[in-house]
Design a protein around this motif. Structure first.
Motif, PDB file in Angstrom:
ATOM      1  N   GLU A 250       1.222   1.926  10.462  1.00  0.00           N
ATOM      2  CA  GLU A 250       1.956   0.727  10.880  1.00  0.00           C
ATOM      3  C   GLU A 250       1.923  -0.346   9.806  1.00  0.00           C
ATOM      4  O   GLU A 250       2.927  -1.021   9.557  1.00  0.00           O
ATOM      5  N   LEU A 251       0.776  -0.516   9.153  1.00  0.00           N
ATOM      6  CA  LEU A 251       0.694  -1.478   8.054  1.00  0.00           C
ATOM      7  C   LEU A 251       1.674  -1.091   6.948  1.00  0.00           C
ATOM      8  O   LEU A 251       2.398  -1.941   6.424  1.00  0.00           O
ATOM      9  N   ALA A 252       1.718   0.194   6.601  1.00  0.00           N
ATOM     10  CA  ALA A 252       2.643   0.645   5.562  1.00  0.00           C
ATOM     11  C   ALA A 252       4.094   0.444   5.983  1.00  0.00           C
ATOM     12  O   ALA A 252       4.946   0.071   5.163  1.00  0.00           O
ATOM     13  N   MET A 253       4.385   0.683   7.260  1.00  0.00           N
ATOM     14  CA  MET A 253       5.764   0.517   7.740  1.00  0.00           C
ATOM     15  C   MET A 253       6.195  -0.941   7.757  1.00  0.00           C
ATOM     16  O   MET A 253       7.394  -1.240   7.722  1.00  0.00           O
ATOM     17  N   ALA A 254       5.246  -1.856   7.831  1.00  0.00           N
ATOM     18  CA  ALA A 254       5.588  -3.277   7.802  1.00  0.00           C
ATOM     19  C   ALA A 254       5.988  -3.731   6.404  1.00  0.00           C
ATOM     20  O   ALA A 254       6.567  -4.818   6.254  1.00  0.00           O
ATOM     21  N   ALA A 255       5.686  -2.920   5.394  1.00  0.00           N
ATOM     22  CA  ALA A 255       6.108  -3.236   4.029  1.00  0.00           C
ATOM     23  C   ALA A 255       7.610  -3.002   3.885  1.00  0.00           C
ATOM     24  O   ALA A 255       8.224  -2.251   4.652  1.00  0.00           O
ATOM     25  N   ASP A 256       8.197  -3.622   2.875  1.00  0.00           N
ATOM     26  CA  ASP A 256       9.631  -3.442   2.639  1.00  0.00           C
ATOM     27  C   ASP A 256       9.955  -2.047   2.133  1.00  0.00           C
ATOM     28  O   ASP A 256      11.023  -1.507   2.435  1.00  0.00           O
ATOM     29  N   MET A 257       9.060  -1.469   1.353  1.00  0.00           N
ATOM     30  CA  MET A 257       9.280  -0.137   0.778  1.00  0.00           C
ATOM     31  C   MET A 257       7.978   0.632   0.758  1.00  0.00           C
ATOM     32  O   MET A 257       6.900   0.046   0.702  1.00  0.00           O
ATOM     33  N   ARG A 258       8.102   1.974   0.791  1.00  0.00           N
ATOM     34  CA  ARG A 258       6.946   2.867   0.773  1.00  0.00           C
ATOM     35  C   ARG A 258       7.205   4.002  -0.216  1.00  0.00           C
ATOM     36  O   ARG A 258       8.212   4.714  -0.094  1.00  0.00           O
ATOM     37  N   PHE A 259       6.279   4.182  -1.144  1.00  0.00           N
ATOM     38  CA  PHE A 259       6.352   5.280  -2.106  1.00  0.00           C
ATOM     39  C   PHE A 259       5.035   6.035  -2.038  1.00  0.00           C
ATOM     40  O   PHE A 259       3.966   5.432  -2.001  1.00  0.00           O
ATOM     41  N   ALA A 260       5.126   7.370  -2.030  1.00  0.00           N
ATOM     42  CA  ALA A 260       3.937   8.177  -1.779  1.00  0.00           C
ATOM     43  C   ALA A 260       3.761   9.249  -2.835  1.00  0.00           C
ATOM     44  O   ALA A 260       4.736   9.772  -3.399  1.00  0.00           O
ATOM     45  N   ALA A 261       2.509   9.602  -3.099  1.00  0.00           N
ATOM     46  CA  ALA A 261       2.179  10.691  -4.016  1.00  0.00           C
ATOM     47  C   ALA A 261       2.543  12.009  -3.356  1.00  0.00           C
ATOM     48  O   ALA A 261       1.994  12.362  -2.309  1.00  0.00           O
ATOM     49  N   ARG A 262       3.494  12.717  -3.961  1.00  0.00           N
ATOM     50  CA  ARG A 262       3.964  13.974  -3.379  1.00  0.00           C
ATOM     51  C   ARG A 262       2.821  14.990  -3.288  1.00  0.00           C
ATOM     52  O   ARG A 262       2.077  15.205  -4.230  1.00  0.00           O
ATOM     53  N   GLY A 263       2.682  15.576  -2.106  1.00  0.00           N
ATOM     54  CA  GLY A 263       1.667  16.597  -1.893  1.00  0.00           C
ATOM     55  C   GLY A 263       0.266  16.066  -1.707  1.00  0.00           C
ATOM     56  O   GLY A 263      -0.652  16.837  -1.430  1.00  0.00           O
ATOM     57  N   GLU A 264       0.095  14.739  -1.826  1.00  0.00           N
ATOM     58  CA  GLU A 264      -1.239  14.144  -1.692  1.00  0.00           C
ATOM     59  C   GLU A 264      -1.262  13.026  -0.654  1.00  0.00           C
ATOM     60  O   GLU A 264      -2.219  12.252  -0.612  1.00  0.00           O
ATOM     61  N   THR A 265      -0.215  12.950   0.157  1.00  0.00           N
ATOM     62  CA  THR A 265      -0.105  11.877   1.160  1.00  0.00           C
ATOM     63  C   THR A 265       0.350  12.492   2.479  1.00  0.00           C
ATOM     64  O   THR A 265       1.242  13.345   2.497  1.00  0.00           O
ATOM     65  N   TRP A 266      -0.255  12.035   3.565  1.00  0.00           N
ATOM     66  CA  TRP A 266       0.107  12.524   4.894  1.00  0.00           C
ATOM     67  C   TRP A 266       0.135  11.344   5.860  1.00  0.00           C
ATOM     68  O   TRP A 266      -0.717  10.456   5.799  1.00  0.00           O
ATOM     69  N   LEU A 267       1.132  11.339   6.749  1.00  0.00           N
ATOM     70  CA  LEU A 267       1.304  10.248   7.712  1.00  0.00           C
ATOM     71  C   LEU A 267       1.294  10.805   9.127  1.00  0.00           C
ATOM     72  O   LEU A 267       1.768  11.920   9.379  1.00  0.00           O
ATOM     73  N   ALA A 268       0.809   9.995  10.070  1.00  0.00           N
ATOM     74  CA  ALA A 268       0.822  10.407  11.479  1.00  0.00           C
ATOM     75  C   ALA A 268       0.690   9.194  12.382  1.00  0.00           C
ATOM     76  O   ALA A 268       0.130   8.166  11.997  1.00  0.00           O
ATOM     77  N   GLN A 269       1.233   9.347  13.555  1.00  0.00           N
ATOM     78  CA  GLN A 269       0.986   8.406  14.672  1.00  0.00           C
ATOM     79  C   GLN A 269       0.332   9.231  15.773  1.00  0.00           C
ATOM     80  O   GLN A 269       1.000   9.719  16.682  1.00  0.00           O
ATOM     81  N   PRO A 270      -0.999   9.405  15.716  1.00  0.00           N
ATOM     82  CA  PRO A 270      -1.690  10.314  16.637  1.00  0.00           C
ATOM     83  C   PRO A 270      -2.137   9.664  17.948  1.00  0.00           C
ATOM     84  O   PRO A 270      -2.913  10.262  18.702  1.00  0.00           O
ATOM     85  N   GLU A 271      -1.646   8.466  18.241  1.00  0.00           N
ATOM     86  CA  GLU A 271      -2.189   7.727  19.375  1.00  0.00           C
ATOM     87  C   GLU A 271      -2.043   8.459  20.707  1.00  0.00           C
ATOM     88  O   GLU A 271      -2.908   8.334  21.583  1.00  0.00           O
ATOM     89  N   THR A 272      -0.956   9.221  20.886  1.00  0.00           N
ATOM     90  CA  THR A 272      -0.809   9.907  22.175  1.00  0.00           C
ATOM     91  C   THR A 272      -1.886  10.975  22.348  1.00  0.00           C
ATOM     92  O   THR A 272      -2.267  11.288  23.479  1.00  0.00           O
ATOM     93  N   ARG A 273      -2.395  11.495  21.257  1.00  0.00           N
ATOM     94  CA  ARG A 273      -3.521  12.424  21.345  1.00  0.00           C
ATOM     95  C   ARG A 273      -4.778  11.703  21.819  1.00  0.00           C
ATOM     96  O   ARG A 273      -5.740  12.337  22.271  1.00  0.00           O
ATOM     97  N   MET A 274      -4.788  10.382  21.674  1.00  0.00           N
ATOM     98  CA  MET A 274      -5.938   9.579  22.084  1.00  0.00           C
ATOM     99  C   MET A 274      -5.766   9.026  23.502  1.00  0.00           C
ATOM    100  O   MET A 274      -6.689   8.426  24.040  1.00  0.00           O
TER     101      MET A 274
END
Length: 284
Positions: free
Chosen positions: A124-148
């Motif tokens: 969520e913090l990253a999504m609040a930024a204007d832009m997001r750039f990630a290291a290919r193959g070394e970055t993973w995103l999730a919203q796992p809250e429903t699992r909680m």
């Protein structure tokens, strides 16, 4: 008061001219806890009125975790999260929504430079930024809250839907899977995936280019692009807050389940590397 490089406990700030870099440094997994929230509030308050600052880059000191998620102890002690309410923020929002909205609404251009895992509040913090750039193959995103036993309540439902669309947002939230950079890029969750050894150079060059624009150009462009979205850049965080209140503070079975998750290793390095499997294992 301008953004300074000192006075923080869970992050570092470095500055070169019109560009500042905020490095999250809150071991072991950059949990968004009281210390980090307090520091981030200080950053956004200072940046808001810093007219010499044009670009703010957020990164992590830990290559394995941009930010694991919000502090899981807040499941057991929600009053600690409530105590972080920002007296300058929207009183209709919860403290994490307030923080993320203040970050999103900064006049500066904000860029999230991503490596490692970012889940829940970290995403969520990253999504609040204007832009997001990630290291290919070394970055993973999730919203796992429903699992909680809850759902994203730090702005996640609103930011995510704007980025990926309703159907994919439902998939991300309800499926609660870990997304790699290729899929996140295809969905629009990140701007682009960049070769790991080129990420720093790419983001630094972009930040410097924006920082060198004539005064007011980037801020005006951001304002105009936000206005292009028919109902505004964020449609209804108040609605998200009201809905989230139905599941948080969580009922006792959810709290007990999360206590078992912590006992099993959640919020430690090893546990967070495979958090989805750890959470699923609680039901076996």
């Amino acid at each position: 008061m301008p953004l300074t490089e000192t006075g923080y406990t869970a992050l570092r700030v470095t500055r070169t001219g019109a560009v500042a870099t905020v490095t999250l440094d809150n071991p072991p997994v950059n949990t968004i806890d009281k210390a980090l929230v307090t520091d981030l509030i200080q950053v956004v308050r200072s940046a808001k009125d810093d007219h010499e600052l044009r670009v703010l880059v957020v990164e992590s000191a830990n290559p394995e975790f941009f930010s694991a998620h919000a502090d899981l102890t807040w499941m057991f002690e929600p009053e600690e999260l409530v105590a972080l309410a920002d007296d300058e923020g929207d009183p209709n929002l919860n403290p994490l929504q307030q923080l993320h909205e203040r970050f999103r609404a900064l006049p500066q251009i904000t860029i999230a430079k991503l490596r490692g895992r970012l889940r829940a509040g970290g995403a969520e913090l990253a999504m609040a930024a204007d832009m997001r750039f990630a290291a290919r193959g070394e970055t993973w995103l999730a919203q796992p809250e429903t699992r909680m036993g809850i759902f994203p309540g730090g702005g996640g439902t609103q930011y995510l839907t704007r980025l990926v669309g309703r159907a994919r947002a439902l998939e991300v939230v309800l499926g609660a899977e870990l997304f790699d950079t290729d899929l996140a890029e295809r969905y629009g969750w990140i701007n682009r995936a960049v070769a790991p050894d080129a990420l720093d150079t790419f983001v630094d060059a972009l930040a410097r280019r924006i920082g060198a624009l004539p005064t007011g150009v980037a801020e005006a462009a951001k304002q105009a692009i936000d206005a292009a979205e028919a109902s505004g850049p964020v449609p209804d965080l108040t609605e998200e807050a009201q809905a989230h209140a139905k599941v948080y503070p969580a009922p006792r079975p959810v709290v007990d389940r999360m206590a078992r998750a912590v006992e099993a290793g959640a919020q430690t390095r090893d546990g967070e590397l495979a958090l989805e499997e750890l959470l699923d294992g609680l039901d076996k």
